[in-house]
Design a protein around this motif. Structure first.
Motif, PDB file in Angstrom:
ATOM      1  N   PRO A  74       0.881  -1.091   0.042  1.00  0.00           N
ATOM      2  CA  PRO A  74       0.464   0.571  -0.028  1.00  0.00           C
ATOM      3  C   PRO A  74       1.106   1.200  -0.353  1.00  0.00           C
ATOM      4  N   GLN A  75       1.964   1.184   0.883  1.00  0.00           N
ATOM      5  CA  GLN A  75       3.247   2.284   0.773  1.00  0.00           C
ATOM      6  C   GLN A  75       3.016   3.107  -0.745  1.00  0.00           C
ATOM      7  N   THR A  76       3.775   2.108  -1.579  1.00  0.00           N
ATOM      8  CA  THR A  76       4.530   2.319  -3.004  1.00  0.00           C
ATOM      9  C   THR A  76       3.673   1.565  -4.320  1.00  0.00           C
ATOM     10  N   ILE A  77       2.622   1.825  -3.774  1.00  0.00           N
ATOM     11  CA  ILE A  77       0.914   0.835  -4.602  1.00  0.00           C
ATOM     12  C   ILE A  77       0.915   1.971  -5.752  1.00  0.00           C
ATOM     13  N   SER A  78       1.316   3.375  -5.150  1.00  0.00           N
ATOM     14  CA  SER A  78       0.783   4.422  -6.886  1.00  0.00           C
ATOM     15  C   SER A  78       1.965   5.333  -7.186  1.00  0.00           C
ATOM     16  N   THR A  79       3.068   4.262  -7.300  1.00  0.00           N
ATOM     17  CA  THR A  79       3.964   5.121  -7.174  1.00  0.00           C
ATOM     18  C   THR A  79       4.678   5.582  -8.372  1.00  0.00           C
ATOM     19  N   PRO A  80       4.831   5.798  -9.208  1.00  0.00           N
ATOM     20  CA  PRO A  80       5.273   5.873 -10.316  1.00  0.00           C
ATOM     21  C   PRO A  80       6.305   5.077 -10.585  1.00  0.00           C
ATOM     22  N   ILE A  81       5.832   4.220 -11.400  1.00  0.00           N
ATOM     23  CA  ILE A  81       7.591   3.291 -11.933  1.00  0.00           C
ATOM     24  C   ILE A  81       7.875   2.933 -13.510  1.00  0.00           C
ATOM     25  N   ILE A  82       9.135   3.568 -14.003  1.00  0.00           N
ATOM     26  CA  ILE A  82       9.394   4.153 -15.927  1.00  0.00           C
ATOM     27  C   ILE A  82      10.118   2.861 -15.974  1.00  0.00           C
ATOM     28  N   MET A  83       9.574   2.050 -16.316  1.00  0.00           N
ATOM     29  CA  MET A  83      11.177   0.847 -16.784  1.00  0.00           C
ATOM     30  C   MET A  83      11.924   0.869 -17.532  1.00  0.00           C
ATOM     31  N   LEU A  84      13.571   0.106 -17.295  1.00  0.00           N
ATOM     32  CA  LEU A  84      14.184   0.807 -18.510  1.00  0.00           C
ATOM     33  C   LEU A  84      14.724  -0.546 -18.914  1.00  0.00           C
ATOM     34  N   THR A  85      14.143  -1.349 -20.203  1.00  0.00           N
ATOM     35  CA  THR A  85      14.138  -2.420 -20.733  1.00  0.00           C
ATOM     36  C   THR A  85      14.882  -2.508 -22.245  1.00  0.00           C
ATOM     37  N   ALA A  86      15.179  -3.169 -22.671  1.00  0.00           N
ATOM     38  CA  ALA A  86      16.313  -3.370 -23.712  1.00  0.00           C
ATOM     39  C   ALA A  86      15.229  -3.358 -25.628  1.00  0.00           C
ATOM     40  N   LYS A  87      15.475  -2.860 -26.486  1.00  0.00           N
ATOM     41  CA  LYS A  87      14.502  -2.874 -27.041  1.00  0.00           C
ATOM     42  C   LYS A  87      13.971  -4.560 -27.947  1.00  0.00           C
ATOM     43  N   SER A  88      14.642  -5.233 -27.634  1.00  0.00           N
ATOM     44  CA  SER A  88      14.618  -7.080 -27.373  1.00  0.00           C
ATOM     45  C   SER A  88      13.762  -7.667 -26.914  1.00  0.00           C
ATOM     46  N   GLU A  89      13.437  -6.521 -25.763  1.00  0.00           N
ATOM     47  CA  GLU A  89      12.717  -7.352 -24.223  1.00  0.00           C
ATOM     48  C   GLU A  89      10.597  -6.681 -25.117  1.00  0.00           C
ATOM     49  N   GLU A  90      10.591  -7.070 -25.624  1.00  0.00           N
ATOM     50  CA  GLU A  90       9.123  -7.146 -25.877  1.00  0.00           C
ATOM     51  C   GLU A  90       8.253  -7.492 -25.188  1.00  0.00           C
ATOM     52  N   SER A  91       8.094  -8.834 -24.443  1.00  0.00           N
ATOM     53  CA  SER A  91       7.078  -9.230 -23.910  1.00  0.00           C
ATOM     54  C   SER A  91       7.467  -8.503 -22.595  1.00  0.00           C
ATOM     55  N   ASP A  92       8.858  -8.493 -21.723  1.00  0.00           N
ATOM     56  CA  ASP A  92       8.689  -8.329 -21.000  1.00  0.00           C
ATOM     57  C   ASP A  92       8.267  -6.866 -20.206  1.00  0.00           C
ATOM     58  N   ILE A  93       7.829  -5.824 -21.950  1.00  0.00           N
ATOM     59  CA  ILE A  93       7.900  -4.697 -21.734  1.00  0.00           C
ATOM     60  C   ILE A  93       5.782  -4.901 -21.401  1.00  0.00           C
ATOM     61  N   VAL A  94       5.916  -5.506 -21.996  1.00  0.00           N
ATOM     62  CA  VAL A  94       3.860  -5.413 -21.735  1.00  0.00           C
ATOM     63  C   VAL A  94       3.509  -6.557 -20.470  1.00  0.00           C
ATOM     64  N   LEU A  95       4.692  -6.806 -20.478  1.00  0.00           N
ATOM     65  CA  LEU A  95       4.109  -8.166 -18.655  1.00  0.00           C
ATOM     66  C   LEU A  95       4.317  -7.105 -17.459  1.00  0.00           C
ATOM     67  N   GLY A  96       5.522  -5.908 -17.331  1.00  0.00           N
ATOM     68  CA  GLY A  96       5.561  -4.546 -16.505  1.00  0.00           C
ATOM     69  C   GLY A  96       4.687  -4.479 -16.444  1.00  0.00           C
ATOM     70  N   LEU A  97       4.010  -3.621 -18.255  1.00  0.00           N
ATOM     71  CA  LEU A  97       3.078  -2.749 -17.626  1.00  0.00           C
ATOM     72  C   LEU A  97       1.518  -3.681 -17.181  1.00  0.00           C
ATOM     73  N   GLU A  98       1.726  -4.505 -16.891  1.00  0.00           N
ATOM     74  CA  GLU A  98       0.442  -5.059 -16.786  1.00  0.00           C
ATOM     75  C   GLU A  98       1.182  -5.421 -15.235  1.00  0.00           C
ATOM     76  N   LEU A  99       2.106  -5.342 -15.002  1.00  0.00           N
ATOM     77  CA  LEU A  99       2.243  -5.616 -13.447  1.00  0.00           C
ATOM     78  C   LEU A  99       1.842  -4.133 -12.688  1.00  0.00           C
ATOM     79  N   GLY A 100       1.732  -3.283 -13.723  1.00  0.00           N
ATOM     80  CA  GLY A 100       1.755  -1.862 -13.027  1.00  0.00           C
ATOM     81  C   GLY A 100       2.955  -0.728 -13.050  1.00  0.00           C
ATOM     82  N   ALA A 101       3.407  -0.830 -14.088  1.00  0.00           N
ATOM     83  CA  ALA A 101       4.639  -0.027 -14.692  1.00  0.00           C
ATOM     84  C   ALA A 101       3.692   0.873 -15.442  1.00  0.00           C
ATOM     85  N   ASN A 102       4.189   2.377 -15.219  1.00  0.00           N
ATOM     86  CA  ASN A 102       2.963   3.346 -15.468  1.00  0.00           C
ATOM     87  C   ASN A 102       4.210   3.513 -17.282  1.00  0.00           C
ATOM     88  N   ASP A 103       5.686   3.122 -17.427  1.00  0.00           N
ATOM     89  CA  ASP A 103       5.388   3.986 -18.609  1.00  0.00           C
ATOM     90  C   ASP A 103       7.561   2.887 -18.838  1.00  0.00           C
TER      91      ASP A 103
END
Length: 230
Positions: A74-103
């Motif tokens: 609850p303390q960090t549920i709304s904290t904006p999270i921006i993922m840093l990814t490699a371009k080839s990690e398309e599936s990880d980008i989708v999963l990260g956004l599904e898990l709540g990353a903002n960008d």
């Protein structure tokens, strides 16, 4: 100096140092670093940062697990999270956004884009109001009315829900699955990826030139163009 507290999480020392110099050069002074997922969770829970830059490939605990853990707290549920990814990690980008990353930002990253994305997230602080405004578009959330250039736009239930979700957080990327989940609660028909794409096409048509602000993120989903980029 800007007061926002920023947590940078990356296992590469060179990347951490680069981001620290970049942030300081742009007025951010309250910065903490973490080199692994375990350390990232501990600092986030103790320090309560305003935004987190999170690499996905981390030792001890990977970035996706870190994201999931922070969203469950609850303390960090709304904290904006921006993922840093490699371009080839398309599936990880989708999963990260599904898990709540903002960008997300792909590596190697553009310095100006990093700062623009951070400022965009910090600017998108939720405000208690019955109306959401974006340029000349106004959404009355109480009456469920959408006005564009002082004219009421007739939208279906699904079109309204999609536009409302996108307009709440300009610049935030929503996957098709997230949009589907948002619609399923009151839907009387099966919602699929294709359904979402059709709704977006119809929405753009009804919004005319304004519809160009709804951006397609290839293989991932959609977002409303950040006001900073307009």
């Amino acid at each position: 100096m800007l007061k926002a507290k920023i947590l940078v999480v990356d296992d590469e020392c060179a990347i951490r140092e680069l981001l620290e110099m970049l942030l300081e050069a742009n007025g951010f002074s309250d910065i903490k670093m973490a080199s692994n997922g375990e350390e990232a969770i501990r600092i986030a829970e103790e320090w309560n940062p305003d935004i987190i830059l999170l690499d996905l490939m981390l030792p001890k605990i990977d970035g996706l697990t870190v994201c999931r853990t922070l969203r469950a707290n609850p303390q960090t549920i709304s904290t904006p999270i921006i993922m840093l990814t490699a371009k080839s990690e398309e599936s990880d980008i989708v999963l990260g956004l599904e898990l709540g990353a903002n960008d997300y930002i792909t590596k190697p990253f553009n310095n100006k884009i990093v700062i623009a994305r951070i400022r965009n997230q910090l600017r998108n602080i939720p405000k208690e109001t019955n109306k959401i405004k974006y340029e000349n578009l106004i959404i009355d959330t109480e009456k469920r009315i959408v006005e564009l250039e002082n004219e009421i736009i007739d939208l279906t239930y699904s079109e309204y829900e999609i536009l409302y979700l996108l307009t709440k957080s300009p610049g935030r990327v929503y996957t098709r699955s997230q949009l589907i989940s948002n619609l399923k609660g009151n839907s009387y028909y099966e919602v699929t990826d294709r359904t979402i794409d059709v709704q977006i096409v119809n929405l753009r048509k009804k919004l005319g030139d304004f519809g160009k602000n709804i951006i397609t993120i290839r293989s991932i989903g959609y977002c409303l163009k950040s006001l900073e980029n307009n």
